[in-house]
Motif scaffolding. Structure first.
Motif, mmCIF file in Angstrom:
data_model
loop_
_atom_site.group_PDB
_atom_site.id
_atom_site.type_symbol
_atom_site.label_atom_id
_atom_site.label_comp_id
_atom_site.label_asym_id
_atom_site.label_seq_id
_atom_site.Cartn_x
_atom_site.Cartn_y
_atom_site.Cartn_z
ATOM 1 N N GLN A 98 5.995 7.354 5.478
ATOM 2 C CA GLN A 98 6.478 6.635 7.091
ATOM 3 C C GLN A 98 5.985 6.641 8.497
ATOM 4 O O GLN A 98 6.024 5.765 8.819
ATOM 5 N N SER A 99 5.882 7.831 8.989
ATOM 6 C CA SER A 99 5.704 8.243 10.223
ATOM 7 C C SER A 99 4.160 7.289 10.393
ATOM 8 O O SER A 99 3.685 6.792 11.811
ATOM 9 N N SER A 100 3.069 6.925 9.703
ATOM 10 C CA SER A 100 2.276 6.144 10.118
ATOM 11 C C SER A 100 2.549 4.888 10.313
ATOM 12 O O SER A 100 1.064 4.329 10.291
ATOM 13 N N GLY A 101 3.229 4.562 10.429
ATOM 14 C CA GLY A 101 3.444 3.028 10.496
ATOM 15 C C GLY A 101 3.665 2.096 10.048
ATOM 16 O O GLY A 101 4.428 1.087 9.540
ATOM 17 N N GLY A 102 2.273 1.498 9.813
ATOM 18 C CA GLY A 102 1.441 0.556 9.190
ATOM 19 C C GLY A 102 2.238 0.889 7.358
ATOM 20 O O GLY A 102 2.474 -0.333 6.890
ATOM 21 N N SER A 103 2.174 1.801 7.302
ATOM 22 C CA SER A 103 3.091 1.758 5.630
ATOM 23 C C SER A 103 3.805 1.674 5.775
ATOM 24 O O SER A 103 4.060 0.993 4.741
ATOM 25 N N ASN A 104 4.918 1.452 6.159
ATOM 26 C CA ASN A 104 6.165 0.809 6.307
ATOM 27 C C ASN A 104 7.131 0.975 4.217
ATOM 28 O O ASN A 104 6.915 -0.051 4.270
ATOM 29 N N MET A 105 7.469 1.930 4.725
ATOM 30 C CA MET A 105 7.179 2.755 2.881
ATOM 31 C C MET A 105 9.402 2.213 2.421
ATOM 32 O O MET A 105 9.764 2.871 2.281
ATOM 33 N N THR A 106 8.927 0.762 2.675
ATOM 34 C CA THR A 106 10.073 0.463 1.899
ATOM 35 C C THR A 106 9.856 -0.332 0.503
ATOM 36 O O THR A 106 8.669 -1.332 0.466
ATOM 37 N N ALA A 107 10.442 -0.107 -0.137
ATOM 38 C CA ALA A 107 10.523 -1.112 -1.735
ATOM 39 C C ALA A 107 11.493 -2.146 -1.580
ATOM 40 O O ALA A 107 12.913 -1.304 -1.284
ATOM 41 N N ALA A 108 11.356 -2.621 -3.044
ATOM 42 C CA ALA A 108 12.421 -3.922 -2.855
ATOM 43 C C ALA A 108 12.201 -4.472 -4.124
ATOM 44 O O ALA A 108 11.288 -4.526 -4.676
ATOM 45 N N LEU A 109 13.738 -4.989 -4.258
ATOM 46 C CA LEU A 109 13.769 -6.057 -5.669
ATOM 47 C C LEU A 109 14.478 -7.060 -5.337
ATOM 48 O O LEU A 109 15.800 -7.247 -4.650
ATOM 49 N N LEU A 110 13.697 -8.499 -6.186
ATOM 50 C CA LEU A 110 14.189 -10.065 -6.245
ATOM 51 C C LEU A 110 14.232 -10.077 -7.050
ATOM 52 O O LEU A 110 13.948 -10.153 -7.896
ATOM 53 N N ALA A 111 15.983 -10.937 -6.919
ATOM 54 C CA ALA A 111 16.573 -11.379 -8.295
ATOM 55 C C ALA A 111 16.764 -13.031 -8.212
ATOM 56 O O ALA A 111 17.730 -12.821 -7.275
#
Length: 445
Positions: free
Chosen positions: A39-52
């Motif tokens: 996450q410290s790399s900024g652009g990584s934006n290490m969020t994962a998600a699931l859409l239902a």
């Protein structure tokens, strides 16, 4: 057509922490720690998600929060908060566990979205920062025309894709009778022999993927494109390699990978059609939980590189991918990798980062390709029926494009996700993957 500018996000507020800093902390497992530090790399934006997606009336926000309190509170993982051991850069990150589950802080209602604007709205929510000072996850209720969608997003250090799916399923009516969730601990894996472990380790460390033209820096914003694929199309595509009535169909994963290979080829980003070394490699996540650990939350997966063939004929590509998956013992390789990763020394250094199993360089893999089947029957939330799901992975450093597929019931959803700088690739790539599946499904194709 004028493209929208990247969405801007106000700085997230800093609410009172809901975790108790006086409680004991535990060191993050190695994979959690790797995700956390990215996450410290900024652009990584290490969020994962699931859409239902759901057809039917949406629940009220208070009803959804009450349901979350009842069905999600037993999961201790949802009360965990990351913290650093000290201020040094190479300190190993820790998990602290709060005493209370507070649905009001994590379950929110977002403005309604028109079907035509859903991709833009979901992308904006997906990239919005998670609230600091709280366990890093959030569940969004979003009304739509004729129904609603649920978006469950979390920092990848906290939850992997299987974990997010487990939590969403826990909210559905049919899962009320499931046994209580197991919390804590690591998924058990069978240790490989030392000789096999050495061979696989050396193989995984060797750069053998061809960088694609779009590889490079990743900005923090995301662009999404969804395409729905019918069960009839997918089943016909799976059967397209049969040489006799008794022959086994190709796997859904093989169809997705072969279609992705064809889409990359027609997009003109793979170069010559004849095989060359190094080739195009998909990074395929593989879950390593046992059946008894199906509800275990956290990061319990490993990744395997699968060569993506570049033959001109779609069925030849599918046959090549399916053959490789069957003979490469992908499950065994993933379990072996998970055993090695979980035993890594808990020390972060430039050397350990360079030699780790999760290498950022596009020379190790060309594209993230994740395909999952839910193996579930009809699922409902109240009187609303779940119709489809889509996976939204983080984009790692150097990899501004990823593709996923989730197969549920009679519908599969192919998703292309890019950063904003590569937004022109999202829609064509999703469309081309669907087109390639249609070609495989066409008996005259």
């Amino acid at each position: 057509m004028t493209r929208p500018a990247p969405p801007s996000h106000p700085a997230a507020s800093s609410p009172a922490p809901e975790h108790d800093t006086s409680r004991p902390t535990t060191a993050m497992p190695p994979l959690d720690a790797w995700m956390y530090r990215q996450q410290s790399s900024g652009g990584s934006n290490m969020t994962a998600a699931l859409l239902a997606w759901f057809e039917g009336p949406p629940p009220t926000l208070s009803a959804l929060r009450s349901l979350a309190e009842y069905r999600l509170a037993p999961y201790e993982r949802l009360r965990q908060m990351p913290s650093a051991a000290d201020s040094t850069d190479d300190s190993w990150p820790l998990w602290s566990t709060g005493p209370h589950f507070e649905a009001a802080h994590h379950v929110v209602e977002s403005p309604g979205a028109a079907t035509t604007e859903l991709e833009v709205d979901i992308a904006a929510l997906f990239t919005a920062p998670l609230a600091p000072g709280r366990p890093p996850w959030q569940l969004h209720l979003i009304p739509t025309t004729g129904g609603f969608v649920l978006l469950l997003r979390a920092h990848h250090a906290l939850l992997d894709g299987r974990s997010i799916a487990t939590l969403l399923r826990a909210l559905f009516d049919e899962t009320a009778a499931l046994r209580p969730p197991r919390v804590g601990g690591a998924a058990t894996v069978d240790a490989p022999s030392r000789a096999r472990q050495l061979v696989w380790t050396l193989g995984d460390l060797l750069p053998k993927a061809r960088p694609l033209p779009f590889h490079g820096p990743v900005d923090p914003f995301r662009v999404l494109s969804f395409r729905q694929v019918s069960r009839q199309e997918l089943d016909a595509a799976r059967a397209s390699t049969r040489s006799a009535p008794s022959a086994e169909r190709a796997s859904t994963n093989a169809v997705f990978l072969a279609a992705t290979a064809g889409a990359l080829r027609t997009q003109g980003v793979t170069g010559r059609s004849l095989p060359t070394l190094p080739g195009i490699c998909a990074l395929v996540p593989v879950d390593v939980r046992t059946n008894e650990e199906s509800q275990l939350l956290g990061n319990h997966y490993a990744t395997v590189r699968v060569p993506l063939p570049r033959q001109r004929d779609a069925r030849e590509r599918l046959a090549a991918v399916d053959c490789y998956i069957r003979r490469a013992a992908i499950g065994a390789r993933a379990r072996a990798q998970a055993a090695v990763v979980s035993s890594r020394p808990r020390k972060i250094t430039p050397l350990s980062n360079a030699a780790g199993r999760y290498v950022d360089s596009p020379r190790y893999f060309s594209l993230l390709c994740s395909s999952v089947s839910t193996h579930a029957g009809e699922l409902t939330l109240g009187s609303a029926r779940l119709t489809a799901m889509a996976a939204l992975p983080p984009l790692g450093p150097g990899h501004p494009v990823a593709v996923t597929a989730i197969h549920h019931g009679s519908t599969s959803v192919v998703t292309a996700i890019t950063d904003h700088n590569h937004r022109d690739l999202a829609q064509p790539l999703a469309e081309r993957i669907h087109d390639e599946i249609r070609v495989l499904a066409d008996p005259n194709g």
